[in-house]
Design an enzyme around this catalytic site. Structure first.
Site, PDB file in Angstrom:
ATOM      1  N   HIS A 199      19.325  35.929  10.233  1.00  0.00           N
ATOM      2  CA  HIS A 199      20.341  36.014   9.246  1.00  0.00           C
ATOM      3  C   HIS A 199      21.561  37.165   9.635  1.00  0.00           C
ATOM      4  O   HIS A 199      21.147  38.190   9.758  1.00  0.00           O
ATOM      5  CB  HIS A 199      19.654  36.419   7.744  1.00  0.00           C
ATOM      6  CG  HIS A 199      20.452  36.603   6.750  1.00  0.00           C
ATOM      7  ND1 HIS A 199      20.649  37.816   6.229  1.00  0.00           N
ATOM      8  CD2 HIS A 199      21.230  35.678   6.047  1.00  0.00           C
ATOM      9  CE1 HIS A 199      21.274  37.706   5.265  1.00  0.00           C
ATOM     10  NE2 HIS A 199      21.826  36.428   4.765  1.00  0.00           N
ATOM     11  N   GLU A 255      23.150  32.825  12.958  1.00  0.00           N
ATOM     12  CA  GLU A 255      23.974  32.607  11.877  1.00  0.00           C
ATOM     13  C   GLU A 255      25.197  33.111  11.913  1.00  0.00           C
ATOM     14  O   GLU A 255      25.338  34.606  11.823  1.00  0.00           O
ATOM     15  CB  GLU A 255      23.379  32.918  10.582  1.00  0.00           C
ATOM     16  CG  GLU A 255      23.983  32.462   9.387  1.00  0.00           C
ATOM     17  CD  GLU A 255      24.014  33.096   8.126  1.00  0.00           C
ATOM     18  OE1 GLU A 255      23.980  32.507   7.226  1.00  0.00           O
ATOM     19  OE2 GLU A 255      23.535  34.154   7.919  1.00  0.00           O
ATOM     20  N   ASP A 304      28.611  33.660   9.648  1.00  0.00           N
ATOM     21  CA  ASP A 304      29.334  33.408   8.237  1.00  0.00           C
ATOM     22  C   ASP A 304      30.689  33.479   8.820  1.00  0.00           C
ATOM     23  O   ASP A 304      31.305  34.199   9.551  1.00  0.00           O
ATOM     24  CB  ASP A 304      29.117  34.448   7.260  1.00  0.00           C
ATOM     25  CG  ASP A 304      27.596  34.339   6.836  1.00  0.00           C
ATOM     26  OD1 ASP A 304      27.158  33.315   6.673  1.00  0.00           O
ATOM     27  OD2 ASP A 304      26.884  35.479   6.431  1.00  0.00           O
ATOM     28  N   HIS A 327      30.403  38.428   6.755  1.00  0.00           N
ATOM     29  CA  HIS A 327      29.644  37.566   5.623  1.00  0.00           C
ATOM     30  C   HIS A 327      30.507  37.100   4.402  1.00  0.00           C
ATOM     31  O   HIS A 327      30.317  36.179   3.734  1.00  0.00           O
ATOM     32  CB  HIS A 327      28.649  38.733   5.054  1.00  0.00           C
ATOM     33  CG  HIS A 327      27.892  37.930   3.803  1.00  0.00           C
ATOM     34  ND1 HIS A 327      27.250  36.836   3.638  1.00  0.00           N
ATOM     35  CD2 HIS A 327      27.733  38.611   2.630  1.00  0.00           C
ATOM     36  CE1 HIS A 327      26.771  36.696   2.501  1.00  0.00           C
ATOM     37  NE2 HIS A 327      27.208  37.584   1.780  1.00  0.00           N
TER      38      HIS A 327
END
Length: 370
Positions: free
Chosen positions: A40, A67, A69, A82
């Site tokens: 994450h 990940e 974003d 993010h």
């Protein structure tokens, strides 16, 4: 790296059982041969999020997928943050040359104040340095404040590809297209840019790939193109609060909520354009006002019945984030490895197919116990 078909079937079940509220809970079957560990924002419990250092630590600690974003800059470049507001994740507030760019705006129906990537060119963003978002809780991470730049999506892909070659294992990517409807109102087309980047990089054409969004329309628009670029790619509808309406639907005046999409009927509709749902952990097991676990929901079973995988977010190792039953007496910011493993095991025993974690090493510890 295992490759899974969109038509994966139920196989086996976990042999373990856990005690929940004084009763034994039998482990449920998963749709995946092995639960997947998603880093994450990288290993964000151990390094400032969305930095190459965070991604590197996640890879070293055994994450299956990394990940990024993705948000837009003023000059139309995709960078790894993010959210568009960079007030909490960079040193922009300390930079007097950018003081006049602080403003208030509304994104996805929520009013926020800060500095936004769409007000900065890539060259300007590259002068900033990342910092720990949860500095009061993750004090140990603040020692890295000021060390790392903001990577572009393409830089992130190149980095993961290089790390994959160096460590000799295939690493998946699980990018999230952020704020799609909002960026379109500003004249950007993040989906078109995203597809161009995927096509231009051999790694994203061949590596395991899972695309995330909290919006329904962009997943439907890009589904065929994504599969043409990378046939093994999956699409995930992220699930927000049950009472919230997905931003693209809200912009059209529609009233369908995430809660509506979590019903058996809603899940069948989601399956028409997505392979996976991404609910929060509290959608799997709600918590009371004190943070204690309540009775589990049927969401995992309902999603599996609709043919959907379930990849939930976000497992974090600090006491503050754990259910009350699993916290120890060491304080909110203390790393509670045993409690975190126990939490993850509980979700896996419900049949969860994969999970996002801020600490992939702990996630792998839990998976290996199955």
């Amino acid at each position: 790296m295992q490759r899974y078909s969109r038509r994966s079937v139920l196989i086996g079940s976990c042999a373990a059982a856990v005690c929940m509220g004084g009763r034994q809970v039998k482990a449920a079957p998963s749709l995946a041969p092995r639960p997947l560990v998603f880093a994450h924002r990288g290993a964000s419990a151990l390094r400032p999020e969305h930095t190459l250092a965070s991604y590197a630590k996640a890879i070293a600690d055994g994450a299956d997928y990394i990940e990024p974003d993705l948000v837009m800059t003023k000059d139309g470049v995709m960078v790894c943050r993010h959210e568009s507001n960079i007030a909490e994740t960079t040193d922009v507030a300390l930079r007097p040359e950018f003081a006049d760019r602080r403003r208030t705006t509304t994104i996805d129906g929520k009013t926020t104040t800060g500095w936004f990537t769409t007000d900065f060119t890539l060259a300007e963003l590259k002068t900033l340095r990342a910092k720990e978002r949860l500095g009061r809780l993750r004090v140990h991470n603040t020692r890295y404040d000021g060390h790392f730049a903001i990577p572009t999506f393409e830089e992130m892909i190149d980095f993961v590809a290089a790390e994959s070659a160096a460590c000799g294992r295939v690493l998946g990517l699980i990018p999230e297209i952020k704020h799609s409807t909002y960026f379109h109102t500003l004249g950007f087309d993040p989906e078109a840019l995203f597809l161009r980047i995927l096509v231009a990089n051999e790694y994203t054409r061949t590596a395991p790939l899972e695309i995330q969004s909290f919006e329904t329309g962009n997943l439907q628009r890009i589904s065929a193109d994504i599969r043409a670029i990378n046939p093994q790619a999956r699409l995930m509808l992220l699930m927000g609060e049950r009472t919230d309406v997905p931003p693209d639907l809200a912009a059209k005046g529609q009233k369908t909520t995430f809660g509506d999409l979590m019903t058996p009927t809603g899940l069948k509709a989601v399956r028409r354009y997505a392979d996976v749902i991404g609910p929060s952990l509290t959608d799997l097991i709600p918590r009371d006002a004190q943070g204690a676990w309540l009775e589990p929901s049927t969401l995992v079973d309902d999603a599996h019945s609709a043919g959907l995988l379930v990849h939930a977010y976000t497992c974090r190792p600090e006491n503050y984030f754990l259910p009350r039953q699993l916290r120890n007496a060491d304080g909110d910011g203390a790393r509670n490895v045993a409690g975190s493993v126990a939490e993850i095991r509980r979700y896996l025993d419900m049949g969860l197919d994969g999970f996002f974690t801020d600490d992939p090493a702990i996630g792998q510890m839990a998976v290996k116990q199955l």
